[in-house]
Design a protein around this motif. Structure first.
Motif, PDB file in Angstrom:
ATOM      1  N   PRO A   1       0.836  -1.203   0.000  1.00 57.27           N
ATOM      2  CA  PRO A   1       0.000   0.000   0.000  1.00 57.27           C
ATOM      3  C   PRO A   1       0.871   1.253   0.000  1.00 57.27           C
ATOM      4  O   PRO A   1       1.949   1.273   0.623  1.00 57.27           O
ATOM      5  CB  PRO A   1      -0.796  -0.101   1.308  1.00 57.27           C
ATOM      6  CG  PRO A   1      -0.733  -1.533   1.684  1.00 57.27           C
ATOM      7  CD  PRO A   1       0.556  -2.072   1.152  1.00 57.27           C
ATOM      8  N   ALA A   2       0.396   2.289  -0.677  1.00 57.47           N
ATOM      9  CA  ALA A   2       1.205   3.493  -0.863  1.00 57.47           C
ATOM     10  C   ALA A   2       1.690   4.069   0.470  1.00 57.47           C
ATOM     11  O   ALA A   2       2.856   4.449   0.610  1.00 57.47           O
ATOM     12  CB  ALA A   2       0.403   4.544  -1.629  1.00 57.47           C
ATOM     13  N   GLY A   3       0.798   4.095   1.471  1.00 61.22           N
ATOM     14  CA  GLY A   3       1.159   4.672   2.761  1.00 61.22           C
ATOM     15  C   GLY A   3       2.298   3.913   3.419  1.00 61.22           C
ATOM     16  O   GLY A   3       3.295   4.497   3.867  1.00 61.22           O
ATOM     17  N   VAL A   4       2.158   2.596   3.434  1.00 63.83           N
ATOM     18  CA  VAL A   4       3.183   1.746   4.052  1.00 63.83           C
ATOM     19  C   VAL A   4       4.517   1.942   3.343  1.00 63.83           C
ATOM     20  O   VAL A   4       5.574   2.082   3.970  1.00 63.83           O
ATOM     21  CB  VAL A   4       2.755   0.264   3.979  1.00 63.83           C
ATOM     22  CG1 VAL A   4       3.860  -0.634   4.490  1.00 63.83           C
ATOM     23  CG2 VAL A   4       1.464   0.043   4.744  1.00 63.83           C
TER      24      VAL A   4
ATOM     25  N   LEU B   1      12.732  -5.592   3.359  1.00 61.79           N
ATOM     26  CA  LEU B   1      11.847  -5.251   4.476  1.00 61.79           C
ATOM     27  C   LEU B   1      10.714  -4.304   4.104  1.00 61.79           C
ATOM     28  O   LEU B   1       9.850  -4.005   4.916  1.00 61.79           O
ATOM     29  CB  LEU B   1      12.675  -4.613   5.590  1.00 61.79           C
ATOM     30  CG  LEU B   1      13.508  -5.626   6.372  1.00 61.79           C
ATOM     31  CD1 LEU B   1      14.697  -4.962   7.010  1.00 61.79           C
ATOM     32  CD2 LEU B   1      12.648  -6.323   7.413  1.00 61.79           C
ATOM     33  N   LEU B   2      10.703  -3.848   2.841  1.00 59.87           N
ATOM     34  CA  LEU B   2       9.720  -2.849   2.420  1.00 59.87           C
ATOM     35  C   LEU B   2       8.281  -3.282   2.646  1.00 59.87           C
ATOM     36  O   LEU B   2       7.418  -2.471   2.939  1.00 59.87           O
ATOM     37  CB  LEU B   2       9.905  -2.541   0.929  1.00 59.87           C
ATOM     38  CG  LEU B   2      10.961  -1.511   0.552  1.00 59.87           C
ATOM     39  CD1 LEU B   2      11.078  -1.444  -0.957  1.00 59.87           C
ATOM     40  CD2 LEU B   2      10.584  -0.149   1.115  1.00 59.87           C
ATOM     41  N   HIS B   3       8.020  -4.565   2.475  1.00 57.51           N
ATOM     42  CA  HIS B   3       6.641  -5.033   2.522  1.00 57.51           C
ATOM     43  C   HIS B   3       6.247  -5.515   3.919  1.00 57.51           C
ATOM     44  O   HIS B   3       5.314  -6.298   4.058  1.00 57.51           O
ATOM     45  CB  HIS B   3       6.423  -6.131   1.496  1.00 57.51           C
ATOM     46  CG  HIS B   3       7.377  -7.294   1.644  1.00 57.51           C
ATOM     47  ND1 HIS B   3       8.713  -7.204   1.343  1.00 57.51           N
ATOM     48  CD2 HIS B   3       7.183  -8.551   2.075  1.00 57.51           C
ATOM     49  CE1 HIS B   3       9.297  -8.369   1.578  1.00 57.51           C
ATOM     50  NE2 HIS B   3       8.394  -9.202   2.032  1.00 57.51           N
ATOM     51  N   ASN B   4       6.971  -5.052   4.927  1.00 59.75           N
ATOM     52  CA  ASN B   4       6.677  -5.417   6.308  1.00 59.75           C
ATOM     53  C   ASN B   4       6.586  -6.922   6.547  1.00 59.75           C
ATOM     54  O   ASN B   4       5.582  -7.417   7.044  1.00 59.75           O
ATOM     55  CB  ASN B   4       5.350  -4.800   6.765  1.00 59.75           C
ATOM     56  CG  ASN B   4       5.511  -3.333   7.075  1.00 59.75           C
ATOM     57  OD1 ASN B   4       6.629  -2.852   7.244  1.00 59.75           O
ATOM     58  ND2 ASN B   4       4.399  -2.625   7.147  1.00 59.75           N
ATOM     59  N   PRO B   5       7.614  -7.668   6.159  1.00 56.25           N
ATOM     60  CA  PRO B   5       7.554  -9.110   6.407  1.00 56.25           C
ATOM     61  C   PRO B   5       7.596  -9.398   7.912  1.00 56.25           C
ATOM     62  O   PRO B   5       8.165  -8.612   8.673  1.00 56.25           O
ATOM     63  CB  PRO B   5       8.812  -9.631   5.721  1.00 56.25           C
ATOM     64  CG  PRO B   5       9.753  -8.479   5.723  1.00 56.25           C
ATOM     65  CD  PRO B   5       8.905  -7.258   5.593  1.00 56.25           C
ATOM     66  N   ARG B   6       6.981 -10.506   8.282  1.00 59.58           N
ATOM     67  CA  ARG B   6       7.026 -10.854   9.709  1.00 59.58           C
ATOM     68  C   ARG B   6       8.293 -11.630  10.037  1.00 59.58           C
ATOM     69  O   ARG B   6       8.630 -11.830  11.185  1.00 59.58           O
ATOM     70  CB  ARG B   6       5.850 -11.770  10.046  1.00 59.58           C
ATOM     71  CG  ARG B   6       4.530 -11.136   9.736  1.00 59.58           C
ATOM     72  CD  ARG B   6       3.435 -12.139  10.037  1.00 59.58           C
ATOM     73  NE  ARG B   6       2.435 -12.070   8.981  1.00 59.58           N
ATOM     74  CZ  ARG B   6       1.321 -12.788   8.987  1.00 59.58           C
ATOM     75  NH1 ARG B   6       1.080 -13.646   9.966  1.00 59.58           N
ATOM     76  NH2 ARG B   6       0.461 -12.666   8.013  1.00 59.58           N
ATOM     77  N   LEU B   7       8.910 -12.127   8.973  1.00 62.76           N
ATOM     78  CA  LEU B   7      10.042 -13.020   9.165  1.00 62.76           C
ATOM     79  C   LEU B   7      11.082 -12.688   8.104  1.00 62.76           C
ATOM     80  O   LEU B   7      10.744 -12.499   6.932  1.00 62.76           O
ATOM     81  CB  LEU B   7       9.540 -14.458   8.977  1.00 62.76           C
ATOM     82  CG  LEU B   7      10.558 -15.571   8.881  1.00 62.76           C
ATOM     83  CD1 LEU B   7      11.366 -15.680  10.157  1.00 62.76           C
ATOM     84  CD2 LEU B   7       9.839 -16.881   8.609  1.00 62.76           C
ATOM     85  N   VAL B   8      12.331 -12.590   8.517  1.00 62.78           N
ATOM     86  CA  VAL B   8      13.379 -12.249   7.556  1.00 62.78           C
ATOM     87  C   VAL B   8      14.534 -13.233   7.676  1.00 62.78           C
ATOM     88  O   VAL B   8      14.971 -13.565   8.769  1.00 62.78           O
ATOM     89  CB  VAL B   8      13.906 -10.815   7.804  1.00 62.78           C
ATOM     90  CG1 VAL B   8      15.034 -10.502   6.837  1.00 62.78           C
ATOM     91  CG2 VAL B   8      12.807  -9.803   7.652  1.00 62.78           C
TER      92      VAL B   8
END
Ligand code: ATP
Ligand code: MG
Lengths: 256, 328, 266
Positions: free
Chosen positions: B131-134, B173-180
């Motif tokens: 999403p644009a905001g995120v 990390l751009l897409h807010n992953p829960r796990l990296v």
């Protein structure tokens, strides 16, 4: 000479390390054999003698493709990666090493292709030439190798001088395609052009050995073709050597 | 169990390598009756990882770290065993799993080589449907934390290794992953660059609660970042627990360095092993469960004249090196 | 589906921008095409000079076969040629990146090249085609133009299917160049000549097995108003359908290959 033999053996070993990929090449050979034999059978319908000769011509032509296979793009790739300086640093000159490597690989290619070609040739009813003629053929095939390898390696070394070596390579491909007899043997070219082509190096790359094998060049004709071929073999080596020396001078004086 | 992120049970991965036979007949035979050599890269690994953990996954070259990570990311199917990541079996639901995770393979970039860094981020925005905001918020944050501003418009191929790695981290990390998964994120970096990346990893883990699996050959990464480490060797877990505990468990050995007067010909002390000598300076390794430092100094003092001495604490680096070399 | 299409276009656009950064040598490409095809054109003209025709086809007509094949190849190269080098991507582990992103890896693979890489080929192909249809005396009608559009799309898909198959074989064998050079390339050459010089078996193979005959041989009959000469005139109108079926089949094989790749480990 002993060094060269070692290089050839090394090339053979490299080639033996590859496995099934090489047999894939045979599939391509036989597809082209299919194409040319169908084409000439169609064109020469009604002349069985000429048909038999052309079948033999295109058959041996495909085997010769294995013999004169020059993967110069590997060399060009190494140059692009900037390994030229490294090549210059080695004690044995680059052309010698490349020629040795190619010869070794080509020997293995041909040996590998022979059983399949023998089987296909038997099925196609290909006539073998008699002994003296076969000797001429072997000699001519050897000279064809020298002309092919020297000219193509030479053209690739042009990249030491100019970035237009791709184009130079394509021009050589073009001239070879037209005048070597790969598509149309000299017999069926317009006579004036064929007369000119005879004295260029190109028939010596393909036409001369294939024509001798198929019986289309015999006796005095074969001998004179061989003589022209031998002259060009020497000439090609000189051309290769000249390009190499010039390239080295340019590299070392101007720093590449 | 809600707070479990990753469950791995009895994970095995075998690679089948075709044994090639020489010659024409050999090739034919290989085609007709292929003969395989089996190499076991992962040999029965089990562990669980809770949400929000930052775990160091370490082991010597060829231990099976990258293979495990490939299975966890869904790039590879295991030979046997069970893997559940965030409620999914990754290699069965690869695409869905991919949406939730971020991956950095330190050895090669995830970015578009010939394009400005920002273009890669833009492309990932569309691929991950961020999403644009995120996207805007994350980009600003990462630009700030990682100092991306100076090279956002530079083509990736022109970035230094440190810059590229920072950009890669942000991209993962751009897409807010829960796990990296970070497979060697500090490889080839200088001290300053490493430090910057470590701070960022720590921050992301602490502030956002992102679960992080980190493989590395730099023990400082582990000491500075991880509370827990999983140590594997030859495809098996040889240690799984707190980083500090490793020192206690495997670091019984300490080293006493003494300078002896007159550089004696031969030095030997009961209860310690001479591991190195340089003129008068001697390195003595001893097991602290068998002898205390004070006792040892006393013993040395009885036989030689001590000019100076230092006591070396076990370093994790050294401990791990010994485990790699000698096994547990 | 829409998302995949959007991403495909975005990724192709990105490739285009990336390629723009290198001095794009349009003329070198055209030169190379001319060098490649001119030799064959010349050889062909010698043959027809000497023999009048090839199995009942005049030079102009055989040139039309050529031109249709080159036209289709121009499109296929622009869209799919990078699939031939898929083995490099596998070997260098680059393909794994596609697998950790939430987008069909096939779409990501297809988007690995922008058409500008093939512009030289395409321009040359179109020019050669216009010239050849002029020489062959093709009478253009709106209907034929529409037909040509269908043939172009179908042919590009048929050649694309061949290249997708090459990349799919890469999953199983870790090799792609060899399949292109020893299978697809010779097969392309085969259809440069009229199909009726070959035996029935070969004609069948090029119709059903590797359906390159639909690229030029059958369609040329329609352009020359000779569809009635075909044993089964419908063949001349099947190119788009064959293209779609072949491409779908190739995609199926590619998915199987992907399964095996992920299963075996890279
Ligand atoms: N595709 C493959 N085919 C065959 N063997 C493989 C393959 N991939 C990995 N291996 C083998 O599996 C073992 C584990 O490899 P892996 O890459 O997982 O090690 P690693 O722990 O990541 O090592 P490193 O620290 O060097 O990155 C090695 O012996 C390796 O040779
Ligand atoms: Mg690894």
């Amino acid at each position: 000479m002993r060094v060269f033999a070692a290089l050839v053996r090394q090339g053979m070993k490299v080639m033996l390390a590859y496995q099934w990929e090489n047999y894939m090449g045979l599939v391509g050979n036989f597809a082209f054999l299919l194409l040319f034999s169908a084409l000439w059978s169609a064109l020469l319908r009604g002349d069985p003698e000429a048909q038999a000769r052309m079948l033999s011509y295109v058959f041996i032509g495909q085997l010769l493709q294995n013999w004169t296979f020059t993967p110069t793009w590997e060399l060009a790739g190494r140059f692009r990666m900037g390994d030229v300086a490294l090549e210059l640093a080695k004690p044995l000159s680059l052309p010698v090493r490349v020629l040795g490597d190619f010869l070794g690989r080509n020997i293995v290619r041909v040996l590998r292709a022979l059983p399949a070609f023998a089987a296909v040739g038997f099925l196609m009813g290909i006539r073998l030439p008699d002994w003296p003629q076969f000797g001429f053929f072997l000699l001519s095939a050897g000279l064809a190798w020298v002309i092919n390898a020297s000219l193509y390696v030479g053209i690739t070394l042009i990249s030491l001088w100019t970035t237009y070596f791709d184009q130079a390579h394509q021009i050589l491909d073009f001239l070879e395609g037209v005048f070597s007899g790969f598509y149309v043997p000299l017999w069926y070219m317009p006579p004036a052009l064929a007369a000119i082509a005879t004295y260029t190096p190109f028939p010596g790359m393909f036409f001369t050995p294939a024509a001798i094998f198929s019986g289309g060049l015999q006796g005095a004709e074969a001998l004179s073709a061989l003589a022209v071929q031998a002259l060009w073999a020497g000439g090609s080596l000189l051309i290769l050597y000249g390009i190499w020396l010039g390239g080295v001078r340019k590299m070392t004086v101007m720093g590449g | 169990m809600e707070d479990v992120m990753i469950t791995v049970e009895n994970l095995r991965k075998e690679f089948k390598i075709l044994r090639r036979r020489p010659g024409f007949l050999g090739t034919l035979r290989s085609l007709l009756s292929p003969e395989y050599e089996v190499r076991t890269a992962v040999d029965g690994i089990s562990f669980t990882i809770r949400r929000g953990e930052l775990v160091g996954y370490i082991g010597p070259n060829g231990a099976g770290k990258s293979t495990t990570i490939k299975i966890l990311t869904g790039i590879m199917v295991p030979t046997s065993g069970r893997v559940v990541v965030d409620g999914l079996v990754p290699y069965e639901r690869r695409v869905e799993n991919a949406r939730r995770i971020g991956v950095v393979f330190g050895q090669r970039t995830q970015l578009w080589w010939d394009l400005p860094t920002i273009d890669s981020f833009e492309l990932l925005r569309h691929i991950y449907r961020i999403p644009a905001g995120v996207y805007k918020q994350n980009l600003e944050l990462f630009t700030d934390l990682l100092g991306l501003g100076e090279f956002l418009n530079t083509p990736v191929r022109q970035l230094s290794l440190g810059q590229r790695m920072r950009a890669d981290l942000a991209a993962a990390l751009l897409h807010n992953p829960r796990l990296v998964y970070l497979d060697e994120p500090t490889i080839g970096l200088d001290v300053v660059a490493k430090e910057r990346i470590r701070r960022f990893i720590k921050e992301i883990n602490r502030e956002r609660g992102v679960t992080i699996i980190l493989t590395t050959h730099d023990m400082q990464d582990i000491e500075k970042l991880c509370e827990r480490m999983i140590l594997i060797d030859h495809g098996r877990v040889v240690y799984d627990g707190p980083v500090e505990e490793v020192k206690r468990r495997f670091g019984q050995h300490r080293i006493l360095v003494v300078d002896l007067e007159g550089a004696p010909e031969e030095v030997s002390v009961e209860g310690a092993e001479v591991i190195r000598r340089e003129n008068g300076r001697v390195w003595l390794r001893f097991n602290r469960d068998e002898i205390s430092a004070a006792q040892l100094i006393h013993r040395v003092g009885q036989r030689y004249n001590i000019v100076d001495l230092t006591l070396e604490e076990p370093e994790i680096e050294g401990i791990i090196a010994r485990i790699y070399e000698e096994g547990v | 589906m829409l998302h995949a299409l959007r991403c495909y276009l975005l990724l192709v656009g990105a490739q285009a921008r990336a390629q723009m950064q290198y001095r794009f040598n349009f003329f070198a490409q055209v030169f190379s095409m001319i060098a490649t095809y001119m030799g064959q054109f010349i050889a062909l003209s010698w043959l027809t000079d000497r023999f009048g025709s090839i199995s009942g086809w005049k030079l102009e007509e055989v040139i039309l076969f050529y031109a249709l094949a080159i036209l289709a190849w121009g499109f296929a190269v622009s869209l799919f040629f990078h699939l031939v080098s898929f083995e490099d991507q596998i070997r260098e582990g680059l393909f794994d990146r596609a697998l950790v992103r939430p987008l069909n890896p096939f779409v990501q693979l297809l988007a690995g090249q922008s058409p500008i890489a093939g512009t030289g080929q395409l321009v040359f192909s179109i020019a050669a085609f216009l010239w050849a249809t002029g020489r062959a005396g093709v009478v253009w009608t709106p209907l034929k133009l529409l037909y040509l559009l269908g043939v172009a799309v179908g042919s590009a898909l048929i050649l694309g299917a061949a290249l997708v198959t090459v990349s799919a074989l890469g999953f199983f064998t870790r090799r792609t160049y060899t399949f292109y050079w020893s299978l697809v390339f010779p097969a392309r050459q085969l259809v440069h000549y009229p199909l009726n010089i070959y035996s029935q078996v070969v004609q069948w193979l090029l119709t059903v097995g590797l359906p390159f005959a639909f690229i030029n041989y059958y369609p040329a009959h329609v352009l020359l108003d000779r569809a009635a000469d075909l044993p089964w005139p419908l063949l001349a109108y099947l190119t788009p359908l064959v293209g779609v079926v072949a491409f779908a089949a190739a995609y199926g094989l590619w998915c199987l290959g992907l399964r095996s790749y992920v299963g075996a480990g890279s």
